[in-house]
Design a protein around this motif. Structure first.
Motif, PDB file in Angstrom:
ATOM      1  N   THR A   8      71.044  18.016 -24.086  1.00  0.00           N
ATOM      2  CA  THR A   8      70.181  18.774 -24.989  1.00  0.00           C
ATOM      3  C   THR A   8      69.146  17.800 -25.513  1.00  0.00           C
ATOM      4  OG1 THR A   8      71.952  20.286 -25.613  1.00  0.00           O
ATOM      5  CG2 THR A   8      70.090  20.104 -27.127  1.00  0.00           C
ATOM      6  N   TYR A   9      67.867  18.167 -25.376  1.00  0.00           N
ATOM      7  CA  TYR A   9      66.800  17.248 -25.751  1.00  0.00           C
ATOM      8  C   TYR A   9      65.838  17.914 -26.726  1.00  0.00           C
ATOM      9  CZ  TYR A   9      64.190  13.005 -25.231  1.00  0.00           C
ATOM     10  OH  TYR A   9      63.600  11.795 -25.493  1.00  0.00           O
ATOM     11  N   PRO A  10      65.479  17.223 -27.830  1.00  0.00           N
ATOM     12  CA  PRO A  10      64.576  17.811 -28.829  1.00  0.00           C
ATOM     13  C   PRO A  10      63.128  17.862 -28.326  1.00  0.00           C
ATOM     14  CG  PRO A  10      65.131  15.564 -29.440  1.00  0.00           C
ATOM     15  CD  PRO A  10      65.947  15.892 -28.218  1.00  0.00           C
ATOM     16  N   VAL A  11      62.446  18.933 -28.700  1.00  0.00           N
ATOM     17  CA  VAL A  11      61.039  19.139 -28.347  1.00  0.00           C
ATOM     18  C   VAL A  11      60.290  19.443 -29.641  1.00  0.00           C
ATOM     19  CG1 VAL A  11      59.429  20.568 -27.040  1.00  0.00           C
ATOM     20  CG2 VAL A  11      61.700  20.096 -26.107  1.00  0.00           C
ATOM     21  N   GLY A  12      59.127  18.895 -29.780  1.00  0.00           N
ATOM     22  CA  GLY A  12      58.310  19.156 -30.967  1.00  0.00           C
ATOM     23  C   GLY A  12      56.859  18.863 -30.673  1.00  0.00           C
ATOM     24  N   ARG A  13      56.077  18.740 -31.722  1.00  0.00           N
ATOM     25  CA  ARG A  13      54.666  18.395 -31.534  1.00  0.00           C
ATOM     26  C   ARG A  13      54.575  16.991 -30.953  1.00  0.00           C
ATOM     27  NH1 ARG A  13      53.354  20.558 -37.175  1.00  0.00           N
ATOM     28  NH2 ARG A  13      52.960  22.737 -36.726  1.00  0.00           N
ATOM     29  N   SER A  14      53.809  16.874 -29.900  1.00  0.00           N
ATOM     30  CA  SER A  14      53.717  15.618 -29.181  1.00  0.00           C
ATOM     31  C   SER A  14      52.565  14.759 -29.693  1.00  0.00           C
ATOM     32  CB  SER A  14      53.515  15.909 -27.691  1.00  0.00           C
ATOM     33  OG  SER A  14      53.184  14.738 -27.004  1.00  0.00           O
ATOM     34  N   LEU A  15      52.861  13.494 -29.945  1.00  0.00           N
ATOM     35  CA  LEU A  15      51.813  12.556 -30.328  1.00  0.00           C
ATOM     36  C   LEU A  15      50.910  12.247 -29.135  1.00  0.00           C
ATOM     37  CD1 LEU A  15      53.814  10.084 -32.591  1.00  0.00           C
ATOM     38  CD2 LEU A  15      52.308  11.953 -33.272  1.00  0.00           C
ATOM     39  N   PRO A  70      58.638  23.972 -31.909  1.00  0.00           N
ATOM     40  CA  PRO A  70      59.719  22.997 -31.863  1.00  0.00           C
ATOM     41  C   PRO A  70      61.008  23.669 -31.396  1.00  0.00           C
ATOM     42  CG  PRO A  70      59.308  23.644 -34.124  1.00  0.00           C
ATOM     43  CD  PRO A  70      58.292  24.359 -33.270  1.00  0.00           C
ATOM     44  N   GLY A  71      61.861  22.895 -30.808  1.00  0.00           N
ATOM     45  CA  GLY A  71      63.136  23.430 -30.351  1.00  0.00           C
ATOM     46  C   GLY A  71      63.890  22.388 -29.544  1.00  0.00           C
ATOM     47  N   HIS A  72      64.751  22.890 -28.660  1.00  0.00           N
ATOM     48  CA  HIS A  72      65.550  22.024 -27.795  1.00  0.00           C
ATOM     49  C   HIS A  72      65.558  22.592 -26.387  1.00  0.00           C
ATOM     50  CE1 HIS A  72      67.067  20.806 -31.726  1.00  0.00           C
ATOM     51  NE2 HIS A  72      67.378  19.669 -31.142  1.00  0.00           N
ATOM     52  N   GLY A  92      71.825  25.112 -15.094  1.00  0.00           N
ATOM     53  CA  GLY A  92      70.744  25.969 -15.540  1.00  0.00           C
ATOM     54  C   GLY A  92      70.106  25.437 -16.809  1.00  0.00           C
ATOM     55  N   TRP A  93      68.839  25.804 -16.987  1.00  0.00           N
ATOM     56  CA  TRP A  93      68.070  25.396 -18.160  1.00  0.00           C
ATOM     57  C   TRP A  93      68.062  26.495 -19.197  1.00  0.00           C
ATOM     58  CZ3 TRP A  93      66.547  20.543 -18.741  1.00  0.00           C
ATOM     59  CH2 TRP A  93      66.379  19.743 -17.619  1.00  0.00           C
ATOM     60  N   ARG A  94      68.065  26.089 -20.468  1.00  0.00           N
ATOM     61  CA  ARG A  94      67.931  27.020 -21.590  1.00  0.00           C
ATOM     62  C   ARG A  94      66.967  26.429 -22.605  1.00  0.00           C
ATOM     63  NH1 ARG A  94      74.177  28.146 -22.707  1.00  0.00           N
ATOM     64  NH2 ARG A  94      74.060  25.906 -22.701  1.00  0.00           N
ATOM     65  N   TRP A  95      66.271  27.327 -23.297  1.00  0.00           N
ATOM     66  CA  TRP A  95      65.338  26.946 -24.358  1.00  0.00           C
ATOM     67  C   TRP A  95      65.866  27.511 -25.661  1.00  0.00           C
ATOM     68  CZ3 TRP A  95      61.817  23.874 -26.071  1.00  0.00           C
ATOM     69  CH2 TRP A  95      60.988  24.255 -27.127  1.00  0.00           C
ATOM     70  N   VAL A  96      65.973  26.671 -26.679  1.00  0.00           N
ATOM     71  CA  VAL A  96      66.421  27.091 -28.006  1.00  0.00           C
ATOM     72  C   VAL A  96      65.313  26.744 -28.993  1.00  0.00           C
ATOM     73  CG1 VAL A  96      68.185  26.891 -29.782  1.00  0.00           C
ATOM     74  CG2 VAL A  96      68.803  26.575 -27.386  1.00  0.00           C
ATOM     75  N   ARG A  97      64.683  27.769 -29.551  1.00  0.00           N
ATOM     76  CA  ARG A  97      63.661  27.540 -30.563  1.00  0.00           C
ATOM     77  C   ARG A  97      64.301  27.158 -31.874  1.00  0.00           C
ATOM     78  NH1 ARG A  97      59.240  32.075 -31.460  1.00  0.00           N
ATOM     79  NH2 ARG A  97      58.830  30.954 -33.367  1.00  0.00           N
ATOM     80  N   GLY A  99      65.326  27.229 -35.551  1.00  0.00           N
ATOM     81  CA  GLY A  99      65.464  28.351 -36.466  1.00  0.00           C
ATOM     82  C   GLY A  99      66.040  29.596 -35.809  1.00  0.00           C
ATOM     83  N   ARG A 100      66.307  29.545 -34.515  1.00  0.00           N
ATOM     84  CA  ARG A 100      66.917  30.677 -33.816  1.00  0.00           C
ATOM     85  C   ARG A 100      68.231  30.223 -33.204  1.00  0.00           C
ATOM     86  NH1 ARG A 100      62.247  34.242 -31.089  1.00  0.00           N
ATOM     87  NH2 ARG A 100      60.934  34.309 -32.919  1.00  0.00           N
ATOM     88  N   ASP A 101      69.211  31.105 -33.251  1.00  0.00           N
ATOM     89  CA  ASP A 101      70.529  30.743 -32.736  1.00  0.00           C
ATOM     90  C   ASP A 101      70.679  31.021 -31.257  1.00  0.00           C
ATOM     91  OD1 ASP A 101      71.945  32.028 -35.781  1.00  0.00           O
ATOM     92  OD2 ASP A 101      71.307  30.000 -35.289  1.00  0.00           O
ATOM     93  N   GLU A 102      69.944  32.006 -30.750  1.00  0.00           N
ATOM     94  CA  GLU A 102      70.133  32.453 -29.374  1.00  0.00           C
ATOM     95  C   GLU A 102      69.317  31.631 -28.383  1.00  0.00           C
ATOM     96  OE1 GLU A 102      72.239  34.851 -28.246  1.00  0.00           O
ATOM     97  OE2 GLU A 102      72.969  34.864 -30.306  1.00  0.00           O
ATOM     98  N   PRO A 103      69.994  30.934 -27.454  1.00  0.00           N
ATOM     99  CA  PRO A 103      69.239  30.248 -26.408  1.00  0.00           C
ATOM    100  C   PRO A 103      68.717  31.252 -25.383  1.00  0.00           C
ATOM    101  CG  PRO A 103      71.585  29.872 -26.127  1.00  0.00           C
ATOM    102  CD  PRO A 103      71.418  30.679 -27.379  1.00  0.00           C
ATOM    103  N   VAL A 104      67.563  30.941 -24.800  1.00  0.00           N
ATOM    104  CA  VAL A 104      66.948  31.788 -23.789  1.00  0.00           C
ATOM    105  C   VAL A 104      67.069  31.069 -22.456  1.00  0.00           C
ATOM    106  CG1 VAL A 104      64.777  32.830 -23.024  1.00  0.00           C
ATOM    107  CG2 VAL A 104      65.323  32.731 -25.461  1.00  0.00           C
ATOM    108  N   THR A 105      67.554  31.763 -21.452  1.00  0.00           N
ATOM    109  CA  THR A 105      67.655  31.173 -20.128  1.00  0.00           C
ATOM    110  C   THR A 105      66.251  30.994 -19.560  1.00  0.00           C
ATOM    111  OG1 THR A 105      69.792  32.209 -19.763  1.00  0.00           O
ATOM    112  CG2 THR A 105      68.609  31.447 -17.814  1.00  0.00           C
ATOM    113  N   VAL A 106      65.987  29.828 -19.038  1.00  0.00           N
ATOM    114  CA  VAL A 106      64.679  29.512 -18.457  1.00  0.00           C
ATOM    115  C   VAL A 106      64.720  29.882 -16.980  1.00  0.00           C
ATOM    116  CG1 VAL A 106      63.050  27.652 -17.967  1.00  0.00           C
ATOM    117  CG2 VAL A 106      64.330  27.650 -20.110  1.00  0.00           C
TER     118      VAL A 106
END
Length: 158
Positions: A8-15, A70-72, A92-97, A99-106
Protein backbone atom coordinates in the motif's frame (compact mmCIF):
# COMPACT_ATOMS: atom_id res chain seq x y z
CA UNK A 1 8.19 -16.33 -11.58
CA UNK A 2 6.98 -15.23 -8.17
CA UNK A 3 4.36 -12.57 -7.75
CA UNK A 4 5.24 -9.15 -6.31
CA UNK A 5 4.51 -8.61 -2.59
CA UNK A 6 1.36 -6.80 -1.51
CA UNK A 7 1.98 -3.12 -0.91
CA UNK A 8 0.00 0.00 0.00
CA UNK A 9 1.57 3.26 -1.10
CA UNK A 10 0.50 6.84 -0.21
CA UNK A 11 -0.41 9.26 -3.01
CA UNK A 12 -0.81 13.00 -2.65
CA UNK A 13 0.08 16.30 -4.24
CA UNK A 14 3.39 15.86 -5.98
CA UNK A 15 6.25 18.30 -5.55
CA UNK A 16 7.66 17.10 -8.88
CA UNK A 17 4.35 17.90 -10.60
CA UNK A 18 4.24 21.33 -8.92
CA UNK A 19 7.84 22.01 -9.97
CA UNK A 20 7.13 21.08 -13.58
CA UNK A 21 4.06 23.32 -13.67
CA UNK A 22 5.96 26.21 -12.09
CA UNK A 23 8.82 25.76 -14.56
CA UNK A 24 6.51 25.78 -17.58
CA UNK A 25 4.60 28.78 -16.24
CA UNK A 26 7.85 30.63 -15.55
CA UNK A 27 9.17 29.91 -19.04
CA UNK A 28 5.91 31.23 -20.47
CA UNK A 29 6.18 34.47 -18.53
CA UNK A 30 9.81 34.83 -19.64
CA UNK A 31 8.89 34.18 -23.28
CA UNK A 32 6.04 36.66 -23.11
CA UNK A 33 8.33 39.30 -21.59
CA UNK A 34 10.91 38.76 -24.32
CA UNK A 35 8.27 38.98 -27.03
CA UNK A 36 6.85 42.19 -25.57
CA UNK A 37 10.34 43.67 -25.37
CA UNK A 38 11.13 42.58 -28.95
CA UNK A 39 7.94 44.09 -30.36
CA UNK A 40 7.70 47.02 -27.94
CA UNK A 41 7.29 49.73 -30.59
CA UNK A 42 4.34 47.84 -32.03
CA UNK A 43 1.30 47.38 -29.84
CA UNK A 44 0.33 43.80 -30.58
CA UNK A 45 -3.09 42.64 -29.45
CA UNK A 46 -2.04 39.04 -30.16
CA UNK A 47 0.76 39.20 -27.60
CA UNK A 48 -1.56 40.52 -24.93
CA UNK A 49 -4.15 37.86 -25.74
CA UNK A 50 -1.40 35.23 -25.62
CA UNK A 51 -0.36 36.54 -22.22
CA UNK A 52 -3.92 36.32 -20.94
CA UNK A 53 -4.25 32.78 -22.33
CA UNK A 54 -0.99 31.84 -20.57
CA UNK A 55 -2.26 33.25 -17.28
CA UNK A 56 -5.50 31.32 -17.75
CA UNK A 57 -3.55 28.10 -18.41
CA UNK A 58 -1.39 28.72 -15.34
CA UNK A 59 -4.48 29.20 -13.17
CA UNK A 60 -6.07 26.00 -14.54
CA UNK A 61 -2.84 24.06 -13.97
CA UNK A 62 -2.62 25.30 -10.37
CA UNK A 63 -6.27 24.44 -9.75
CA UNK A 64 -5.72 20.95 -11.20
CA UNK A 65 -2.72 20.40 -8.96
CA UNK A 66 -4.66 21.57 -5.91
CA UNK A 67 -7.50 19.14 -6.78
CA UNK A 68 -5.11 16.18 -6.86
CA UNK A 69 -6.83 13.43 -4.95
CA UNK A 70 -4.85 12.13 -1.99
CA UNK A 71 -5.19 8.47 -1.19
CA UNK A 72 -3.43 5.12 -1.37
CA UNK A 73 -2.62 2.84 -4.27
CA UNK A 74 -2.73 -0.81 -3.20
CA UNK A 75 -1.34 -3.90 -4.87
CA UNK A 76 -2.95 -7.05 -3.49
CA UNK A 77 -0.87 -10.05 -4.53
CA UNK A 78 -3.63 -12.50 -3.57
CA UNK A 79 -6.48 -10.80 -5.43
CA UNK A 80 -7.71 -12.72 -8.48
CA UNK A 81 -6.49 -11.13 -11.69
CA UNK A 82 -9.09 -10.60 -14.44
CA UNK A 83 -7.09 -12.39 -17.16
CA UNK A 84 -4.69 -14.43 -15.08
CA UNK A 85 -2.54 -17.13 -16.66
CA UNK A 86 -0.30 -19.59 -14.85
CA UNK A 87 2.74 -17.50 -15.87
CA UNK A 88 1.30 -14.17 -14.78
CA UNK A 89 0.03 -15.24 -11.39
CA UNK A 90 -2.66 -13.31 -9.60
CA UNK A 91 -2.89 -9.85 -8.16
CA UNK A 92 -4.88 -6.69 -8.53
CA UNK A 93 -4.72 -2.94 -8.00
CA UNK A 94 -7.06 -0.89 -5.83
CA UNK A 95 -7.42 2.84 -5.25
CA UNK A 96 -8.47 4.16 -1.84
CA UNK A 97 -9.27 7.86 -1.64
CA UNK A 98 -8.45 9.57 1.64
CA UNK A 99 -11.54 9.91 3.78
CA UNK A 100 -13.31 6.98 2.09
CA UNK A 101 -13.41 3.46 3.43
CA UNK A 102 -14.27 1.62 0.22
CA UNK A 103 -11.39 0.72 -2.09
CA UNK A 104 -12.11 0.84 -5.82
CA UNK A 105 -10.74 -1.87 -8.06
CA UNK A 106 -8.52 -0.39 -10.75
CA UNK A 107 -9.20 -1.72 -14.24
CA UNK A 108 -5.76 -0.91 -15.65
CA UNK A 109 -2.58 0.82 -14.54
CA UNK A 110 -0.54 2.41 -17.32
CA UNK A 111 2.99 3.80 -16.96
CA UNK A 112 3.28 7.32 -18.34
CA UNK A 113 6.65 8.36 -16.90
CA UNK A 114 9.31 6.58 -14.86
CA UNK A 115 12.18 8.61 -13.43
CA UNK A 116 13.27 6.06 -10.78
CA UNK A 117 12.47 8.32 -7.79
CA UNK A 118 9.02 9.27 -9.08
CA UNK A 119 6.47 7.65 -11.36
CA UNK A 120 3.45 9.05 -13.20
CA UNK A 121 0.64 6.53 -13.69
CA UNK A 122 -2.74 6.62 -15.40
CA UNK A 123 -5.34 4.60 -13.51
CA UNK A 124 -8.51 3.50 -15.27
CA UNK A 125 -11.27 3.24 -12.68
CA UNK A 126 -14.69 1.69 -13.30
CA UNK A 127 -17.21 4.26 -14.50
CA UNK A 128 -14.56 6.96 -14.92
CA UNK A 129 -12.29 7.85 -17.79
CA UNK A 130 -8.98 7.89 -15.96
CA UNK A 131 -7.15 9.29 -12.96
CA UNK A 132 -3.52 10.44 -12.99
CA UNK A 133 -1.33 9.85 -9.93
CA UNK A 134 2.23 10.86 -9.17
CA UNK A 135 4.07 8.44 -6.89
CA UNK A 136 7.24 9.66 -5.20
CA UNK A 137 9.91 7.68 -3.36
CA UNK A 138 10.09 10.33 -0.62
CA UNK A 139 6.53 9.52 0.55
CA UNK A 140 7.43 6.05 1.83
CA UNK A 141 11.07 5.18 1.06
CA UNK A 142 10.95 1.79 2.79
CA UNK A 143 8.08 0.58 0.55
CA UNK A 144 9.27 2.20 -2.71
CA UNK A 145 11.08 -0.90 -3.94
CA UNK A 146 8.05 -3.10 -3.18
CA UNK A 147 5.84 -0.71 -5.15
CA UNK A 148 8.23 -0.69 -8.10
CA UNK A 149 8.33 -4.51 -8.08
CA UNK A 150 4.53 -4.59 -8.15
CA UNK A 151 4.41 -2.06 -10.98
CA UNK A 152 7.04 -3.97 -12.94
CA UNK A 153 5.24 -7.26 -12.38
CA UNK A 154 2.00 -5.68 -13.50
CA UNK A 155 3.69 -4.30 -16.62
CA UNK A 156 4.90 -7.82 -17.45
CA UNK A 157 1.29 -9.06 -17.36
CA UNK A 158 0.01 -6.60 -20.01
Amino acid sequence: MQNAPSVTYPVGRSLVHAGLLAGVAGLGVLALGLLLWWWSPVSSLGLWLGGLAWLFWSALALAGWRRSLPGHLQWDAKAPAPLATPESGSGGWRWVRSGRDEPVTVDTVEWALDAQSFVLLKLRLPGRRHHWVWLEARRHPTRWDDLRRALTRHALRR
